[in-house]
Write a protein that holds these residues in place. Structure first.
Motif, PDB file in Angstrom:
ATOM      1  N   SER A 143      42.311  40.043  53.516  1.00 18.08           N
ATOM      2  CA  SER A 143      43.009  41.166  52.884  1.00 18.08           C
ATOM      3  C   SER A 143      42.513  41.340  51.457  1.00 18.08           C
ATOM      4  CB  SER A 143      44.522  40.922  52.882  1.00 18.08           C
ATOM      5  OG  SER A 143      44.844  39.792  52.084  1.00 18.08           O
ATOM      6  N   TYR A 144      42.827  42.498  50.890  1.00 16.13           N
ATOM      7  CA  TYR A 144      42.423  42.771  49.514  1.00 16.13           C
ATOM      8  C   TYR A 144      43.360  43.800  48.906  1.00 16.13           C
ATOM      9  CZ  TYR A 144      39.461  43.941  45.499  1.00 16.13           C
ATOM     10  OH  TYR A 144      38.978  44.135  44.214  1.00 16.13           O
ATOM     11  N   HIS A 145      44.034  43.418  47.821  1.00 23.82           N
ATOM     12  CA  HIS A 145      44.933  44.317  47.086  1.00 23.82           C
ATOM     13  C   HIS A 145      45.920  45.021  48.014  1.00 23.82           C
ATOM     14  CE1 HIS A 145      42.292  44.730  43.213  1.00 23.82           C
ATOM     15  NE2 HIS A 145      42.603  43.480  43.504  1.00 23.82           N
ATOM     16  N   GLY A 146      46.518  44.240  48.904  1.00 29.08           N
ATOM     17  CA  GLY A 146      47.564  44.781  49.758  1.00 29.08           C
ATOM     18  C   GLY A 146      47.104  45.391  51.060  1.00 29.08           C
ATOM     19  N   SER A 147      45.807  45.504  51.261  1.00 28.11           N
ATOM     20  CA  SER A 147      45.276  46.071  52.497  1.00 28.11           C
ATOM     21  C   SER A 147      44.808  44.944  53.419  1.00 28.11           C
ATOM     22  CB  SER A 147      44.108  47.016  52.206  1.00 28.11           C
ATOM     23  OG  SER A 147      43.508  47.455  53.416  1.00 28.11           O
ATOM     24  N   GLN A 148      45.444  44.816  54.576  1.00 28.13           N
ATOM     25  CA  GLN A 148      45.044  43.819  55.567  1.00 28.13           C
ATOM     26  C   GLN A 148      44.081  44.504  56.542  1.00 28.13           C
ATOM     27  OE1 GLN A 148      46.649  40.469  55.633  1.00 28.13           O
ATOM     28  NE2 GLN A 148      44.738  40.107  56.727  1.00 28.13           N
ATOM     29  N   CYS A 149      42.849  44.699  56.079  1.00 24.59           N
ATOM     30  CA  CYS A 149      41.892  45.475  56.870  1.00 24.59           C
ATOM     31  C   CYS A 149      41.135  44.624  57.882  1.00 24.59           C
ATOM     32  CB  CYS A 149      40.914  46.211  55.963  1.00 24.59           C
ATOM     33  SG  CYS A 149      39.675  45.163  55.178  1.00 24.59           S
ATOM     34  N   ALA A 150      41.405  43.336  57.916  1.00 26.74           N
ATOM     35  CA  ALA A 150      40.740  42.448  58.869  1.00 26.74           C
ATOM     36  C   ALA A 150      41.719  41.356  59.293  1.00 26.74           C
ATOM     37  CB  ALA A 150      39.497  41.823  58.247  1.00 26.74           C
ATOM     38  N   ASP A 229      44.195  40.114  36.090  1.00 29.14           N
ATOM     39  CA  ASP A 229      43.609  41.449  35.930  1.00 29.14           C
ATOM     40  C   ASP A 229      42.298  41.604  36.692  1.00 29.14           C
ATOM     41  OD1 ASP A 229      45.668  42.303  34.218  1.00 29.14           O
ATOM     42  OD2 ASP A 229      44.687  41.316  32.513  1.00 29.14           O
ATOM     43  N   GLY A 230      41.875  40.529  37.379  1.00 27.10           N
ATOM     44  CA  GLY A 230      40.631  40.600  38.138  1.00 27.10           C
ATOM     45  C   GLY A 230      39.391  40.255  37.339  1.00 27.10           C
ATOM     46  N   ASP A 231      39.574  39.754  36.111  1.00 30.33           N
ATOM     47  CA  ASP A 231      38.432  39.381  35.278  1.00 30.33           C
ATOM     48  C   ASP A 231      38.022  37.938  35.558  1.00 30.33           C
ATOM     49  OD1 ASP A 231      38.434  41.868  34.001  1.00 30.33           O
ATOM     50  OD2 ASP A 231      39.927  41.195  32.537  1.00 30.33           O
ATOM     51  N   LEU A 433      28.131  33.972  32.125  1.00 34.64           N
ATOM     52  CA  LEU A 433      28.328  34.153  33.565  1.00 34.64           C
ATOM     53  C   LEU A 433      29.530  35.044  33.829  1.00 34.64           C
ATOM     54  CD1 LEU A 433      27.724  33.496  36.539  1.00 34.64           C
ATOM     55  CD2 LEU A 433      29.077  31.397  36.256  1.00 34.64           C
ATOM     56  N   ASP A 434      30.634  34.794  33.134  1.00 37.30           N
ATOM     57  CA  ASP A 434      31.826  35.632  33.289  1.00 37.30           C
ATOM     58  C   ASP A 434      31.514  37.080  32.929  1.00 37.30           C
ATOM     59  OD1 ASP A 434      33.481  33.632  34.184  1.00 37.30           O
ATOM     60  OD2 ASP A 434      34.369  33.202  32.215  1.00 37.30           O
ATOM     61  N   GLU A 435      30.776  37.258  31.848  1.00 34.55           N
ATOM     62  CA  GLU A 435      30.422  38.618  31.416  1.00 34.55           C
ATOM     63  C   GLU A 435      29.578  39.319  32.480  1.00 34.55           C
ATOM     64  OE1 GLU A 435      28.485  38.163  27.684  1.00 34.55           O
ATOM     65  OE2 GLU A 435      30.310  37.542  26.608  1.00 34.55           O
ATOM     66  N   GLN A 436      28.666  38.577  33.080  1.00 31.90           N
ATOM     67  CA  GLN A 436      27.813  39.163  34.114  1.00 31.90           C
ATOM     68  C   GLN A 436      28.639  39.561  35.345  1.00 31.90           C
ATOM     69  OE1 GLN A 436      24.580  36.646  35.461  1.00 31.90           O
ATOM     70  NE2 GLN A 436      24.367  37.804  37.366  1.00 31.90           N
ATOM     71  N   ILE A 437      29.536  38.662  35.757  1.00 34.06           N
ATOM     72  CA  ILE A 437      30.379  38.949  36.921  1.00 34.06           C
ATOM     73  C   ILE A 437      31.251  40.182  36.664  1.00 34.06           C
ATOM     74  CG2 ILE A 437      32.316  38.099  38.291  1.00 34.06           C
ATOM     75  CD1 ILE A 437      31.141  35.267  37.938  1.00 34.06           C
ATOM     76  N   ASP A 438      31.832  40.263  35.461  1.00 29.44           N
ATOM     77  CA  ASP A 438      32.692  41.412  35.131  1.00 29.44           C
ATOM     78  C   ASP A 438      31.878  42.708  35.062  1.00 29.44           C
ATOM     79  OD1 ASP A 438      34.925  39.813  35.020  1.00 29.44           O
ATOM     80  OD2 ASP A 438      34.848  39.532  32.846  1.00 29.44           O
TER      81      ASP A 438
END
Length: 446
Positions: A143-150, A229-231, A433-438
């Motif tokens: 799931s992702y952000h409330g959507s159980q798409c699988a 916040d997803g960061d 690394l964090d900056e790159q991922i964000d």
């Protein structure tokens, strides 16, 4: 699902990401008003390819069609995520109705883009209680952000295979349970052959070795990759530093990265008869449940067993945990037969007899509570060790993200540099690394 076929390399993860992000799916395409009892033909695309796996899939379809004589299922195997995504973006009558993927990292993309339909309405309509059916860790990665798409379609759990004969020779009475015990055991089990070569290493810690992608061992610390916040927060995650320190200590205890890397380069292919654990070059080995079947088929010339991977010394209560992933299944957003497709997805993922039969056939971990308790499951105790790892409340799966496994690829590349000594300031490197991922996440949303 045999993990060696999962796309852990950068090209596969980023290819899948690019295909999904280059076009936005329309969640309203297709219909959920079709009659599931009307005659219909469903197209099911999956990734299994070996003769035994394909037979197991086809046997599953035969069982489904007997229960649903009005539904014919046409299965297409050996299909990559890239091919599925191209078909879903194109839509039309040639696109699949039901899809499966070995790449749990991509679920965030499938859900966020609307490529895969939210399954919660179907579960509510047919009375399937997902919390009572599937372990929480599996629901988290489907799931992702409330959507159980699988939904989970069998699972993979990672543990530690160990050479019991080598243990006995080294005077080690039981598998290590903490990282300090792990380091001591690895050192005792390492046998040099001359000054700069080995006969055997206790544990090969280098991240390019077979299943040793850094996220697998990192799971033993139970890290949090992202904040609320997803960061990315790897630089702020205390366990990140402990993980890299432990990986370095494991290497140093056995001669250092350079000597180990030279030895690793002499190993045979993971899937061949020259597999390093099978040939006795590695005494403790991180791997998934399928490896046991392969060891039995290869008639390993030593006694072996399985245990959970060790945990950090300050988390002894978490012993029994492991890294969890698996196959996922869902309904294509473009399908015009979504109610009928749901009947197939529900059967494949939640029917106890089906899940047990499929798990036994391809030697993967069952993905429902009921199947895990079934007396019809393979009774091999080494196989069942992975059932316990799956059900541990401390086990970890990778968190989904909108750009799939891109952040895992970034972590892998960074880990290669760390172990080779090319990152002089770990904290500074993790900040970058964090900056790159964000930045990658932000780009995928634009």
């Amino acid at each position: 699902m045999p993990r060696w076929r999962m796309p852990t390399c950068a090209s596969a993860a980023l290819a899948a990401a690019g295909l999904l992000l280059s076009g936005c799916a329309n969640p309203s395409v297709g219909s959920a008003n079709d009659d599931p009892k009307a005659p219909v033909t469903l197209k099911f695309w999956h990734g299994w390819s070996t003769p035994g796996e394909v037979k197991a899939v086809n046997d599953s379809i035969d069982r489904f069609e007997k229960l649903h004589p009005n539904i014919e299922v046409k299965a297409t195997g050996n299909v990559s995520d890239e091919t599925v995504n191209q078909a879903l973006r194109a839509g039309g009558d040639k696109a699949p109705d039901v899809v499966s993927s070995f790449t749990t990292n991509n679920v965030g993309q499938y859900c966020d883009s609307g490529m895969w339909t939210d399954l919660d309405p179907f579960m509510k309509k047919t009375g399937l209680d997902k919390q009572k059916t599937f372990p929480k860790t599996l629901l988290d990665y489907t799931s992702y952000h409330g959507s159980q798409c699988a939904l989970p379609l069998l699972a993979d759990a990672f543990g530690m295979y160990y050479n019991k004969d080598a243990f006995e020779k080294a005077g080690i009475e039981r598998p290590p349970r903490t990282m300090s015990e792990f380091k001591k055991a690895a050192e005792k089990l390492t046998v040099r052959k001359g000054k700069d070569s080995y006969q055997q290493v206790g544990y090969m810690p280098n991240f390019r070795f077979y299943q040793n992608s850094p996220d697998r061992l990192f799971a033993q610390w139970g890290p949090e990759y992202f904040d609320a916040d997803g960061d990315a927060r790897l630089a702020d995650e205390p366990s990140t530093y402990k993980f890299f320190k432990t990986a370095r200590q494991l290497a140093d205890a056995q001669g250092g990265f350079n000597d180990l890397e030279k030895f690793r380069m002499s190993f045979g292919d993971e899937m061949s008869s020259q597999n390093a654990f099978l040939t006795g070059k590695v005494a403790m080995h991180l791997d998934g449940e399928w490896r046991g079947l392969m060891l039995n088929e290869a008639k390993a010339k030593f006694n072996w067993d399985v245990a959970p991977l060790p945990v950090p010394d300050d988390q002894p209560e978490a012993y029994g945990r492991g890294f969890i992933t698996g196959t996922v299944a869902g309904i294509a957003h473009s399908s015009k037969h979504q109610n009928a497709a749901w009947e197939l997805v529900r059967f494949l993922t939640a029917d106890t007899k089906q899940v047990v039969s499929f798990a036994n056939a391809i030697h993967n971990v069952p993905s429902t509570f009921a199947a895990l308790k079934s007396p019809d499951l393979d009774a091999d105790p080494t196989f069942r060790t992975f059932f316990d790892i799956l059900q541990s409340k401390h086990s970890k799966a990778l968190p989904p993200s909108v750009n799939g496994g891109a952040y895992v690829v970034s972590l892998m590349d960074f880990a290669y540099s760390v172990e080779a000594g090319r990152v002089p300031d770990l904290r500074k490197g993790l900040r970058k690394l964090d900056e790159q991922i964000d930045a990658d996440t932000l780009q995928s949303k634009s």
